[in-house]
Design an enzyme around this catalytic site. Structure first.
Site, PDB file in Angstrom:
ATOM      1  N   ALA A  16       0.801  -1.197  -0.021  1.00 19.09           N
ATOM      2  CA  ALA A  16       0.033  -0.225  -0.275  1.00 19.09           C
ATOM      3  C   ALA A  16       0.941   1.118  -0.061  1.00 19.09           C
ATOM      4  O   ALA A  16       1.607   1.344   0.861  1.00 19.09           O
ATOM      5  CB  ALA A  16      -0.985  -0.113   1.110  1.00 19.09           C
ATOM      6  N   ILE A  39       4.391  -1.147   3.498  1.00 12.65           N
ATOM      7  CA  ILE A  39       4.084   0.210   3.058  1.00 12.65           C
ATOM      8  C   ILE A  39       5.091   0.473   2.017  1.00 12.65           C
ATOM      9  O   ILE A  39       6.434   0.302   2.084  1.00 12.65           O
ATOM     10  CB  ILE A  39       4.378   1.049   4.376  1.00 12.65           C
ATOM     11  CG1 ILE A  39       3.151   0.805   5.444  1.00 12.65           C
ATOM     12  CG2 ILE A  39       4.162   2.497   3.886  1.00 12.65           C
ATOM     13  CD1 ILE A  39       1.772   1.065   5.079  1.00 12.65           C
ATOM     14  N   LYS A  40       4.566   0.907   0.876  1.00 13.70           N
ATOM     15  CA  LYS A  40       5.199   1.386  -0.265  1.00 13.70           C
ATOM     16  C   LYS A  40       5.858   2.932  -0.073  1.00 13.70           C
ATOM     17  O   LYS A  40       5.056   3.862   0.093  1.00 13.70           O
ATOM     18  CB  LYS A  40       4.563   1.193  -1.452  1.00 13.70           C
ATOM     19  CG  LYS A  40       5.372   0.496  -2.714  1.00 13.70           C
ATOM     20  CD  LYS A  40       4.407   0.156  -3.596  1.00 13.70           C
ATOM     21  CE  LYS A  40       4.923  -0.272  -4.773  1.00 13.70           C
ATOM     22  NZ  LYS A  40       4.151  -0.448  -6.157  1.00 13.70           N
ATOM     23  N   VAL A  41       7.064   2.816  -0.001  1.00 11.06           N
ATOM     24  CA  VAL A  41       7.710   4.381   0.142  1.00 11.06           C
ATOM     25  C   VAL A  41       8.355   4.661  -1.086  1.00 11.06           C
ATOM     26  O   VAL A  41       9.045   3.872  -1.482  1.00 11.06           O
ATOM     27  CB  VAL A  41       8.538   4.527   1.679  1.00 11.06           C
ATOM     28  CG1 VAL A  41       7.602   4.103   2.762  1.00 11.06           C
ATOM     29  CG2 VAL A  41       9.797   3.683   1.436  1.00 11.06           C
TER      30      VAL A  41
END
Ligand code: G3P
Length: 214
Positions: A56, A82-84
């Site tokens: 996400a 978590i996609k950063v």
């Protein structure tokens, strides 16, 4: 090699998962826009279908804001990664997520040095975008080779997740190079199962079966 599906479209995920071929899911703001549904609701639905990691993406630019923004996603399920973005603030966020025991996927990676930094920051996954490199006349797969080599040299645990996949050849090359994961659009997953000679062969077997005395 693990295969993730690169989509936020629930029907595609459901179908791919029904074949037992999906180890995880990756999404991003563009894919969420294409799916056209509330992002949190979409992620909740995906988490009901798939047990593996679900990426996400956050859109904040400051590390602290990324961590705050991610709360609504990590609350959904333990398997949310978590996609950063691959920025220095992103690297700071990766470390903060790691301390909280949250998986991360560093996205928009276009160089081996970026991948090195992502691994040093402690990312769970790194996402080099092969298709977009091909688009500008580079060879995306050379980047995968470099990253796999660098991670092997130093025993980094960050998984190489080949992204921006455009066709089955990308998947094959990723597997030959020893990438950990390849995330594929639904269309590419369908193409991977196909071969003209398989279709011809099935037709012939069916026709011959008709001639077998029963
Ligand atoms: O996983 C990242 C991927 O969705 C980007 O693909 O085709 O927009 O370059 P593309």
């Amino acid at each position: 090699m693990e295969i993730f599906i690169d989509t936020a479209i629930i029907d595609e995920i459901k179908e791919a998962a029904s074949y037992g071929l999906v180890d995880g899911v990756t999404t991003n703001p563009s894919l969420a826009a294409k799916a056209g549904k509330n992002y949190v609701e979409t992620l909740k639905e995906i988490s009901q279908i798939v047990d593996g990691p679900i990426s996400a993406e956050v859109v904040s630019e400051k590390a602290e804001d990324m961590v705050k923004e991610a709360e609504k996603y990590t609350a959904i399920s333990k398997n949310i990664a978590i996609k950063v973005p691959m920025t220095l603030e992103g690297m700071k966020a990766v470390r903060m997520f790691k301390e909280k025991g949250i998986m991360t996927n560093v996205t928009l990676v276009f160089s081996a040095n970026q991948a090195l930094l992502a691994a040093k920051a402690g990312a769970t996954f790194v996402s080099p975008f092969v298709g977009r490199l091909d688009d500008i006349g580079h060879t995306g797969m050379e980047l995968i080779e470099e990253i796999v080599q660098i991670y092997d040299n130093y025993g980094f645990e960050t998984k190489v997740l080949v992204a921006s996949v455009r066709h089955p050849e990308h998947v094959k090359e990723a597997a030959l190079l020893g990438a950990d994961v390849c995330t594929v659009p639904y269309k590419v997953l369908m193409q991977m199962a196909k071969h003209a000679l398989t279709d011809v062969g099935i037709k012939k077997f069916l026709a011959d079966w008709e001639k077998v005395p029963k």
